[in-house]
Motif scaffolding. Structure first.
Motif, PDB file in Angstrom:
ATOM      1  N   THR A 176       0.834  -1.201   0.000  1.00  0.00           N
ATOM      2  CA  THR A 176       0.000   0.000   0.000  1.00  0.00           C
ATOM      3  C   THR A 176       0.867   1.249   0.000  1.00  0.00           C
ATOM      4  O   THR A 176       0.628   2.184  -0.776  1.00  0.00           O
ATOM      5  N   LEU A 177       1.885   1.275   0.848  1.00  0.00           N
ATOM      6  CA  LEU A 177       2.766   2.445   0.901  1.00  0.00           C
ATOM      7  C   LEU A 177       3.651   2.557  -0.340  1.00  0.00           C
ATOM      8  O   LEU A 177       4.011   3.660  -0.747  1.00  0.00           O
ATOM      9  N   LYS A 178       3.968   1.440  -0.943  1.00  0.00           N
ATOM     10  CA  LYS A 178       4.741   1.481  -2.190  1.00  0.00           C
ATOM     11  C   LYS A 178       3.947   2.209  -3.276  1.00  0.00           C
ATOM     12  O   LYS A 178       4.482   3.003  -4.029  1.00  0.00           O
ATOM     13  N   LYS A 179       2.651   1.947  -3.294  1.00  0.00           N
ATOM     14  CA  LYS A 179       1.801   2.540  -4.323  1.00  0.00           C
ATOM     15  C   LYS A 179       1.352   3.958  -3.969  1.00  0.00           C
ATOM     16  O   LYS A 179       1.326   4.842  -4.811  1.00  0.00           O
ATOM     17  N   HIS A 180       0.994   4.191  -2.715  1.00  0.00           N
ATOM     18  CA  HIS A 180       0.368   5.464  -2.322  1.00  0.00           C
ATOM     19  C   HIS A 180       1.299   6.415  -1.569  1.00  0.00           C
ATOM     20  O   HIS A 180       0.893   7.518  -1.228  1.00  0.00           O
ATOM     21  N   LYS A 181       2.493   5.987  -1.250  1.00  0.00           N
ATOM     22  CA  LYS A 181       3.548   6.790  -0.600  1.00  0.00           C
ATOM     23  C   LYS A 181       3.267   7.144   0.848  1.00  0.00           C
ATOM     24  O   LYS A 181       4.148   7.082   1.671  1.00  0.00           O
ATOM     25  N   MET A 193      -5.034   3.426   7.182  1.00  0.00           N
ATOM     26  CA  MET A 193      -4.283   2.193   6.934  1.00  0.00           C
ATOM     27  C   MET A 193      -4.939   1.013   7.644  1.00  0.00           C
ATOM     28  O   MET A 193      -5.013  -0.088   7.090  1.00  0.00           O
ATOM     29  N   LEU A 194      -5.418   1.225   8.856  1.00  0.00           N
ATOM     30  CA  LEU A 194      -6.074   0.140   9.593  1.00  0.00           C
ATOM     31  C   LEU A 194      -7.242  -0.428   8.794  1.00  0.00           C
ATOM     32  O   LEU A 194      -7.352  -1.651   8.624  1.00  0.00           O
TER      33      LEU A 194
END
Length: 145
Positions: free
Chosen positions: A23-28, A35-36
């Motif tokens: 998720t963070l790879k895609k949305h930074k 996130m939860l």
């Protein structure tokens, strides 16, 4: 029996680590509150036989995503402890950072394999949620569960 419980917890945490990193790879960046929910929904979405919403949905995407948790209060609450543990492990291992309740990737995230891929619908919902305050987002989540 306790070893089995630890093994189950380890599997759960590792699944959530994979989802958070992807998720963070895609949305930074994404807030902890968002996130939860989205981590839980991405995992849950893999086991739903027919998709309720698709990428063709364009209006009220965040509200539709939140509605997917309707009636799953206990499962969601049980999952939160594993998601928080996954976030904690990623932070202490310098994979992600937490600043002002926002999770950020520290470096370019390398993920071996995406076990729980994010659907296009979920991608739209996450991006649209960034325009919503955490307070409003949590009000909608609480109203839905």
């Amino acid at each position: 029996m306790q070893n089995l419980e630890l093994d189950v917890e380890n599997v759960q945490v590792s699944i959530y680590i994979n989802i958070i990193l992807n998720t963070l790879k895609k949305h930074k960046e994404l807030s902890v509150n968002k996130m939860l929910l989205f981590t839980y929904l991405i995992k849950k979405e893999k086991f739903v036989p027919g998709k309720i919403y698709t990428a063709n949905n364009t209006q009220d995407v965040v509200y539709k995503a939140i509605s997917m948790i309707n009636g799953e209060y206990l499962d969601y609450c049980e999952s939160i402890k594993f998601i928080i543990e996954a976030i904690h492990l990623l932070i202490i291992n310098n994979k992600i950072s937490l600043k002002n309740s926002m999770l950020h990737s520290i470096t370019e995230i390398e993920v071996d394999k995406c076990v729980y891929p994010e659907s296009l619908f979920m991608e739209k919902a996450i991006e649209e949620s960034k325009r919503m305050s955490d307070r409003q987002f949590m009000k909608e989540v609480i109203a839905s569960v």
